[in-house]
Design a protein around this motif. Structure first.
Motif, PDB file in Angstrom:
ATOM      1  N   VAL A   1       0.859  -1.193   0.000  1.00  0.00           N
ATOM      2  CA  VAL A   1       0.000   0.000   0.000  1.00  0.00           C
ATOM      3  C   VAL A   1       0.889   1.235   0.000  1.00  0.00           C
TER       4      VAL A   1
ATOM      5  N   MET B   1     -13.510  -7.933  -0.205  1.00  0.00           N
ATOM      6  CA  MET B   1     -12.499  -7.157   0.506  1.00  0.00           C
ATOM      7  C   MET B   1     -13.086  -6.703   1.832  1.00  0.00           C
TER       8      MET B   1
ATOM      9  N   ASN C   1      -5.286   4.492  -2.429  1.00  0.00           N
ATOM     10  CA  ASN C   1      -6.660   4.744  -1.994  1.00  0.00           C
ATOM     11  C   ASN C   1      -7.196   6.095  -2.466  1.00  0.00           C
TER      12      ASN C   1
ATOM     13  N   ARG D   1      -2.963  -6.313   2.347  1.00  0.00           N
ATOM     14  CA  ARG D   1      -2.658  -4.940   1.927  1.00  0.00           C
ATOM     15  C   ARG D   1      -1.790  -4.306   3.003  1.00  0.00           C
ATOM     16  N   VAL D   2      -0.491  -4.199   2.723  1.00  0.00           N
ATOM     17  CA  VAL D   2       0.447  -3.810   3.765  1.00  0.00           C
ATOM     18  C   VAL D   2       1.195  -2.538   3.377  1.00  0.00           C
ATOM     19  N   GLY D   3       1.052  -1.505   4.202  1.00  0.00           N
ATOM     20  CA  GLY D   3       1.756  -0.254   3.941  1.00  0.00           C
ATOM     21  C   GLY D   3       2.850   0.010   4.965  1.00  0.00           C
ATOM     22  N   THR D   4       2.439   0.352   6.174  1.00  0.00           N
ATOM     23  CA  THR D   4       3.368   0.761   7.232  1.00  0.00           C
ATOM     24  C   THR D   4       4.486  -0.257   7.482  1.00  0.00           C
TER      25      THR D   4
ATOM     26  N   MET E   1      -4.045  -5.980   7.136  1.00  0.00           N
ATOM     27  CA  MET E   1      -3.163  -4.826   6.964  1.00  0.00           C
ATOM     28  C   MET E   1      -1.952  -5.027   7.874  1.00  0.00           C
ATOM     29  N   SER E   2      -1.106  -4.007   7.992  1.00  0.00           N
ATOM     30  CA  SER E   2       0.143  -4.194   8.734  1.00  0.00           C
ATOM     31  C   SER E   2      -0.056  -4.830  10.109  1.00  0.00           C
TER      32      SER E   2
ATOM     33  N   LYS F   1       0.063   4.628  -0.565  1.00  0.00           N
ATOM     34  CA  LYS F   1      -0.478   5.979  -0.365  1.00  0.00           C
ATOM     35  C   LYS F   1       0.529   6.826   0.402  1.00  0.00           C
TER      36      LYS F   1
ATOM     37  N   VAL G   1     -12.174  -4.491   5.607  1.00  0.00           N
ATOM     38  CA  VAL G   1     -11.328  -3.782   6.564  1.00  0.00           C
ATOM     39  C   VAL G   1     -11.914  -4.086   7.936  1.00  0.00           C
TER      40      VAL G   1
ATOM     41  N   ILE H   1      -7.902   0.689  -3.650  1.00  0.00           N
ATOM     42  CA  ILE H   1      -8.390   0.112  -2.388  1.00  0.00           C
ATOM     43  C   ILE H   1      -9.198   1.098  -1.549  1.00  0.00           C
TER      44      ILE H   1
ATOM     45  N   ARG I   1       3.352   6.629   8.012  1.00  0.00           N
ATOM     46  CA  ARG I   1       3.042   7.628   6.990  1.00  0.00           C
ATOM     47  C   ARG I   1       3.096   9.033   7.569  1.00  0.00           C
TER      48      ARG I   1
END
Ligand SMILES: *Cc1c(COP(=O)(O)O)cnc(C)c1O
Length: 221
Positions: free
Chosen positions: A23, A149, A46, A208-211, A192-193, A25, A151, A66, A217
């Motif tokens: 992810v 999907m 997103n 869906r992994v960002g951090t 997620m993370s 963003k 959350v 997403i 962020r």
């Protein structure tokens, strides 16, 4: 640790059939390209604006959308993304269908679930998923429904969230059996993370992994 090390570590802990979507963003095109060079094939954004700003600067990857998608912005991403995770109304699906037709393509989508019926989140309640899915399948010729999907609500203890993941997985298994040429389940997008390990234990095959890849962020940047 750097982006590359984070990706390696996360991938080592994931079964091979689980797709890791990075992810991206708030991340720059340089950071995204670094992740790509470290083995990321799929990225998730997103915001429509971020897709448009970065699209030409990022080396070839599969783009996932997403976030909440407004109907008047579908036209900007229809030819850029390979999977839209966040479909939660027939009206949105119909707009995606219309734009996909214009471009001569069939868009893959997921129906977004809001398993805890939280007001702060988008998505369809558990009971509404099947009726919506059947309506989209019947009315939208240029859409293929690839799965669900979700959350999950934030809980301190990741075990509490397992209950929601389990409910979504049960629904995924049930709806995946629908015999309709527009329904072709492949992805259960959850995790997620902070909860992706629990999600995978409960049957997710797309996280869906960002951090955990890029670090915290900074929204003021
Ligand atoms: C930001 C975001 C993620 C990733 O969150 P992290 O906690 O940074 O891993 C996953 N899914 C959606 C829909 C998001 O908006």
């Amino acid at each position: 640790m750097g982006i590359r090390e984070n990706i390696q570590k996360i991938k080592q802990g994931l079964p091979e059939d689980v797709l890791l979507v990075a992810v991206t963003k708030t991340r720059s095109a340089d950071e995204i390209n670094e992740a790509r060079d470290a083995g990321i094939t799929d990225i998730g954004e997103n915001k429509v604006q971020e897709v448009m700003d970065k699209y030409d600067l990022v080396k070839p990857v599969n783009w996932h959308f997403i976030g909440h998608l407004q109907r008047n912005k579908v036209k900007y991403i229809i030819d850029k993304v390979s999977l839209i995770h966040s479909v939660d109304s027939l009206r949105l699906a119909e707009e995606i269908d219309r734009r996909a037709k214009e471009h001569g393509l069939v868009m893959d989508i997921l129906v977004q679930i809001n398993p805890a019926d939280e007001e702060s989140k988008f998505g369809v309640g558990l009971d509404g998923v099947k009726p919506l899915l059947l309506e989209i399948a019947d009315k939208c010729e240029n859409i293929r429904i690839r799965g669900l999907m979700s959350v999950a609500p934030f809980t301190e203890d990741p075990e509490d969230v397992a209950i929601y993941f389990r409910q979504v997985k049960t629904l995924y298994d049930e709806l995946g059996k629908i015999d309709h040429h527009k329904v072709d389940f492949r992805y259960l997008s959850m995790g997620m993370s902070h909860d992706y390990k629990t999600a995978v234990t409960e049957g997710s095959n797309l996280v869906r992994v960002g951090t955990a890849i890029f670090g915290p962020r900074n929204y003021t940047k």
